[in-house]
Design a protein around this motif. Sequence first.
Motif, short mmCIF file in Angstrom:
data_model
loop_
_atom_site.label_atom_id
_atom_site.label_comp_id
_atom_site.label_asym_id
_atom_site.label_seq_id
_atom_site.Cartn_x
_atom_site.Cartn_y
_atom_site.Cartn_z
N VAL A 22 40.31 39.39 44.63
CA VAL A 22 39.40 40.38 44.61
C VAL A 22 38.17 40.21 43.37
CG1 VAL A 22 39.01 42.87 44.87
CG2 VAL A 22 40.90 41.97 45.92
N TYR A 23 38.79 39.80 42.23
CA TYR A 23 37.81 39.87 41.01
C TYR A 23 37.02 38.63 41.15
CZ TYR A 23 35.90 38.53 36.77
OH TYR A 23 35.16 38.02 35.77
N THR A 24 37.61 37.47 41.84
CA THR A 24 36.85 36.19 41.77
C THR A 24 35.64 36.46 42.77
OG1 THR A 24 38.70 35.12 41.05
CG2 THR A 24 37.13 33.89 42.35
N LEU A 25 35.93 37.01 44.13
CA LEU A 25 35.05 37.31 44.80
C LEU A 25 33.92 38.14 44.26
CD1 LEU A 25 34.43 36.92 48.11
CD2 LEU A 25 35.20 39.25 48.17
N ALA A 26 34.22 39.16 43.61
CA ALA A 26 33.10 40.26 42.84
C ALA A 26 32.63 39.30 41.91
CB ALA A 26 33.96 41.16 42.10
N ASP A 27 32.98 38.47 41.06
CA ASP A 27 32.28 37.64 40.14
C ASP A 27 31.45 36.74 40.72
OD1 ASP A 27 32.34 36.76 37.23
OD2 ASP A 27 33.10 35.05 38.02
N PHE A 28 31.82 36.13 41.82
CA PHE A 28 30.96 34.94 42.48
C PHE A 28 29.74 35.80 43.11
CE2 PHE A 28 30.03 32.30 46.39
CZ PHE A 28 29.68 31.14 45.40
N ALA A 29 29.84 37.11 43.65
CA ALA A 29 28.64 37.64 43.95
C ALA A 29 27.84 38.09 42.85
CB ALA A 29 28.88 39.16 44.64
N PHE A 30 28.37 38.52 41.79
CA PHE A 30 27.74 38.74 40.34
C PHE A 30 26.88 37.60 39.96
CE2 PHE A 30 27.73 37.40 36.28
CZ PHE A 30 27.17 38.14 35.43
N ALA A 31 27.46 36.48 40.05
CA ALA A 31 26.71 35.12 39.70
C ALA A 31 25.55 34.94 40.55
CB ALA A 31 27.77 33.91 39.89
N ALA A 32 25.67 35.14 41.92
CA ALA A 32 24.63 34.97 42.84
C ALA A 32 23.38 35.94 42.41
CB ALA A 32 24.97 35.32 44.30
N ALA A 33 23.62 37.27 42.41
CA ALA A 33 22.88 38.37 42.01
C ALA A 33 22.06 38.06 40.93
CB ALA A 33 23.41 39.59 42.04
N ALA A 34 22.87 37.87 39.58
CA ALA A 34 22.38 37.78 38.37
C ALA A 34 21.57 36.59 38.04
CB ALA A 34 23.55 37.87 37.23
N ASN A 35 21.91 35.35 38.58
CA ASN A 35 21.20 34.04 38.14
C ASN A 35 20.05 33.94 39.09
OD1 ASN A 35 22.94 32.05 36.57
ND2 ASN A 35 24.56 33.12 37.80
N PHE A 36 19.72 34.77 40.06
CA PHE A 36 18.62 34.95 40.96
C PHE A 36 17.44 35.08 40.05
CE2 PHE A 36 15.63 35.48 43.96
CZ PHE A 36 15.80 34.65 45.30
N SER A 37 17.44 35.69 38.72
CA SER A 37 16.58 35.84 37.89
C SER A 37 16.10 34.60 37.26
CB SER A 37 16.77 36.93 36.91
OG SER A 37 17.82 36.16 35.94
N GLY A 38 16.67 33.64 37.42
CA GLY A 38 16.27 32.01 37.03
C GLY A 38 16.78 31.47 35.65
N ARG A 39 17.73 32.20 35.01
CA ARG A 39 18.34 31.69 34.13
C ARG A 39 19.84 31.85 34.14
NH1 ARG A 39 15.73 35.59 29.65
NH2 ARG A 39 17.39 35.23 28.55
N VAL A 40 20.51 30.82 33.69
CA VAL A 40 22.04 30.99 33.86
C VAL A 40 22.65 31.94 33.19
CG1 VAL A 40 24.15 29.47 33.18
CG2 VAL A 40 21.83 28.29 34.00
N THR A 41 23.30 32.80 33.91
CA THR A 41 23.91 33.91 33.25
C THR A 41 25.38 33.97 33.56
OG1 THR A 41 21.93 35.08 34.00
CG2 THR A 41 23.92 36.52 33.78
N VAL A 42 26.22 34.08 32.38
CA VAL A 42 27.68 34.00 32.63
C VAL A 42 28.19 35.37 32.22
CG1 VAL A 42 27.66 31.59 32.04
CG2 VAL A 42 27.84 32.99 30.21
N THR A 43 29.34 35.56 32.85
CA THR A 43 30.25 36.94 32.68
C THR A 43 30.54 36.76 31.22
OG1 THR A 43 30.65 36.72 34.98
CG2 THR A 43 32.07 38.23 33.54
N ILE A 44 30.39 38.26 30.75
CA ILE A 44 30.81 38.21 29.36
C ILE A 44 31.73 39.71 29.05
CG2 ILE A 44 29.13 36.98 27.93
CD1 ILE A 44 27.88 39.62 27.24
N ASN A 45 31.81 40.57 30.17
CA ASN A 45 32.58 41.72 30.38
C ASN A 45 32.60 42.02 31.67
OD1 ASN A 45 34.24 43.63 28.84
ND2 ASN A 45 32.32 45.02 29.28
N VAL A 46 33.75 42.65 31.85
CA VAL A 46 33.90 43.38 33.23
C VAL A 46 34.58 44.87 33.17
CG1 VAL A 46 35.95 42.01 33.77
CG2 VAL A 46 34.35 42.86 35.49
N GLN A 47 34.33 45.70 33.91
CA GLN A 47 35.20 46.72 34.13
C GLN A 47 35.44 46.78 35.70
OE1 GLN A 47 33.20 50.75 33.45
NE2 GLN A 47 34.70 51.71 34.39
N ALA A 48 36.80 46.78 35.59
CA ALA A 48 37.39 46.60 37.20
C ALA A 48 38.03 48.09 37.55
CB ALA A 48 38.23 45.37 37.23
#
Length: 136
Positions: A53-79
Amino acid sequence: MTEQTIRNMLEKDRFAKYCGMVLKEVGLGYATVTLDLKEHHLNGADLVQGGVVYTLADFAFAAAANFSGRVTVTINVQANYIKPANGDYIVAKAKVIHETKSLSHVRTEVFNDKEELVATFVLTGFRTKQEIKDEL
């Protein structure tokens, strides 16, 4: 940034591909990802493993956050896990809720095949200086 550029980048995510995740839609500040659940996604109690479940959420995060054009990596998560994710599939819907020069805050909700809320995540990403290019 174009949808195809993000799709090209995320197509190279070998772990997401191995798990069976599919990017359904992505645009500026949002993304939707699905996963057909299989037996190998289950834990010893025959429930979908929380890491799936977390991996799916993180993958969706990656798509949404990286659309801004800069490589964006997860540094914190509240689940917050609300109920088991059992069913035929799960869906993660991510939305950028705030972005600064160096951080991206994204809320991701995961739903089961009955459109019931399974889990919520607030992910914080570090926006690196690396620009996303088609050849990445």
